[in-house]
Design a protein around this motif. Structure first.
Motif, PDB file in Angstrom:
ATOM      1  N   HIS A  15       1.999 -47.998   2.138  1.00 36.98           N
ATOM      2  CA  HIS A  15      -0.239 -47.646   1.872  1.00 36.98           C
ATOM      3  C   HIS A  15      -0.973 -48.524   2.796  1.00 36.98           C
ATOM      4  O   HIS A  15       0.149 -49.865   1.925  1.00 36.98           O
ATOM      5  CB  HIS A  15      -0.770 -47.528   0.728  1.00 36.98           C
ATOM      6  CG  HIS A  15      -2.098 -47.655   0.275  1.00 36.98           C
ATOM      7  ND1 HIS A  15      -2.316 -46.089   0.007  1.00 36.98           N
ATOM      8  CD2 HIS A  15      -3.121 -47.851  -0.212  1.00 36.98           C
ATOM      9  CE1 HIS A  15      -3.814 -45.706   0.709  1.00 36.98           C
ATOM     10  NE2 HIS A  15      -3.900 -47.303   0.031  1.00 36.98           N
ATOM     11  N   PRO A  16      -1.336 -48.672   3.727  1.00 40.44           N
ATOM     12  CA  PRO A  16      -1.872 -49.456   4.158  1.00 40.44           C
ATOM     13  C   PRO A  16      -2.553 -50.399   2.971  1.00 40.44           C
ATOM     14  O   PRO A  16      -4.034 -50.314   3.019  1.00 40.44           O
ATOM     15  CB  PRO A  16      -3.282 -48.685   5.356  1.00 40.44           C
ATOM     16  CG  PRO A  16      -2.434 -47.346   4.418  1.00 40.44           C
ATOM     17  CD  PRO A  16      -1.643 -47.110   3.294  1.00 40.44           C
ATOM     18  N   ASN A  17      -3.148 -52.633   3.587  1.00 36.58           N
ATOM     19  CA  ASN A  17      -3.790 -52.896   2.599  1.00 36.58           C
ATOM     20  C   ASN A  17      -4.846 -52.842   3.215  1.00 36.58           C
ATOM     21  O   ASN A  17      -5.843 -53.694   2.609  1.00 36.58           O
ATOM     22  CB  ASN A  17      -3.340 -54.617   3.446  1.00 36.58           C
ATOM     23  CG  ASN A  17      -1.918 -54.879   2.572  1.00 36.58           C
ATOM     24  OD1 ASN A  17      -0.892 -54.556   1.863  1.00 36.58           O
ATOM     25  ND2 ASN A  17      -0.890 -55.406   3.844  1.00 36.58           N
ATOM     26  N   SER A  18      -5.651 -51.984   4.613  1.00 34.72           N
ATOM     27  CA  SER A  18      -7.685 -51.934   4.641  1.00 34.72           C
ATOM     28  C   SER A  18      -7.346 -50.876   3.695  1.00 34.72           C
ATOM     29  O   SER A  18      -7.975 -50.969   3.794  1.00 34.72           O
ATOM     30  CB  SER A  18      -6.853 -51.696   5.954  1.00 34.72           C
ATOM     31  OG  SER A  18      -6.600 -50.490   6.502  1.00 34.72           O
ATOM     32  N   ARG A  19      -6.219 -49.914   2.922  1.00 35.17           N
ATOM     33  CA  ARG A  19      -7.004 -48.803   1.986  1.00 35.17           C
ATOM     34  C   ARG A  19      -6.310 -49.242   1.157  1.00 35.17           C
ATOM     35  O   ARG A  19      -6.391 -48.141  -0.341  1.00 35.17           O
ATOM     36  CB  ARG A  19      -6.822 -47.988   2.456  1.00 35.17           C
ATOM     37  CG  ARG A  19      -7.258 -47.377   3.808  1.00 35.17           C
ATOM     38  CD  ARG A  19      -6.672 -45.773   4.882  1.00 35.17           C
ATOM     39  NE  ARG A  19      -7.288 -44.694   3.344  1.00 35.17           N
ATOM     40  CZ  ARG A  19      -6.324 -43.899   3.205  1.00 35.17           C
ATOM     41  NH1 ARG A  19      -5.155 -43.670   4.196  1.00 35.17           N
ATOM     42  NH2 ARG A  19      -7.359 -43.301   2.937  1.00 35.17           N
ATOM     43  N   ILE A  20      -6.221 -50.413   0.059  1.00 29.28           N
ATOM     44  CA  ILE A  20      -6.323 -50.939  -0.816  1.00 29.28           C
ATOM     45  C   ILE A  20      -7.127 -50.354  -1.827  1.00 29.28           C
ATOM     46  O   ILE A  20      -6.458 -49.581  -4.050  1.00 29.28           O
ATOM     47  CB  ILE A  20      -6.209 -52.765  -0.855  1.00 29.28           C
ATOM     48  CG1 ILE A  20      -5.108 -52.787  -2.352  1.00 29.28           C
ATOM     49  CG2 ILE A  20      -7.196 -52.957  -1.343  1.00 29.28           C
ATOM     50  CD1 ILE A  20      -3.924 -52.226  -2.444  1.00 29.28           C
ATOM     51  N   ASP A  21      -8.441 -50.344  -2.174  1.00 32.89           N
ATOM     52  CA  ASP A  21      -9.509 -49.707  -2.894  1.00 32.89           C
ATOM     53  C   ASP A  21      -9.004 -48.396  -3.388  1.00 32.89           C
ATOM     54  O   ASP A  21      -9.188 -47.774  -4.373  1.00 32.89           O
ATOM     55  CB  ASP A  21     -11.054 -49.989  -2.399  1.00 32.89           C
ATOM     56  CG  ASP A  21     -12.036 -50.992  -2.126  1.00 32.89           C
ATOM     57  OD1 ASP A  21     -11.098 -51.173  -3.160  1.00 32.89           O
ATOM     58  OD2 ASP A  21     -12.567 -51.090  -1.160  1.00 32.89           O
ATOM     59  N   ASP A  22      -8.281 -47.108  -1.929  1.00 32.10           N
ATOM     60  CA  ASP A  22      -8.720 -46.277  -2.791  1.00 32.10           C
ATOM     61  C   ASP A  22      -6.690 -46.071  -4.291  1.00 32.10           C
ATOM     62  O   ASP A  22      -6.521 -45.292  -4.849  1.00 32.10           O
ATOM     63  CB  ASP A  22      -6.773 -45.201  -1.706  1.00 32.10           C
ATOM     64  CG  ASP A  22      -8.292 -45.242  -0.072  1.00 32.10           C
ATOM     65  OD1 ASP A  22      -9.124 -45.069  -1.020  1.00 32.10           O
ATOM     66  OD2 ASP A  22      -7.739 -44.773   0.716  1.00 32.10           O
TER      67      ASP A  22
END
Length: 38
Positions: A15-22
């Motif tokens: 999972h990409p760090n840029s989408r951690i809010d997901d």
């Protein structure tokens, strides 16, 4: 328990760090309760 298993699986699968809010609990879709299990 289902939430933690899903989040850990997503992290392991890259999972990409840029989408951690997901991955936050409030963004996690609610799982329907099992009702008619045979």
């Amino acid at each position: 328990q289902a939430y933690l298993a899903d989040v850990i699986t997503r992290i392991v699968n890259g999972h990409p760090n840029s989408r951690i809010d997901d991955l936050m609990p409030w963004a996690h879709p609610a799982q329907p309760a099992l009702s008619n299990v045979a």
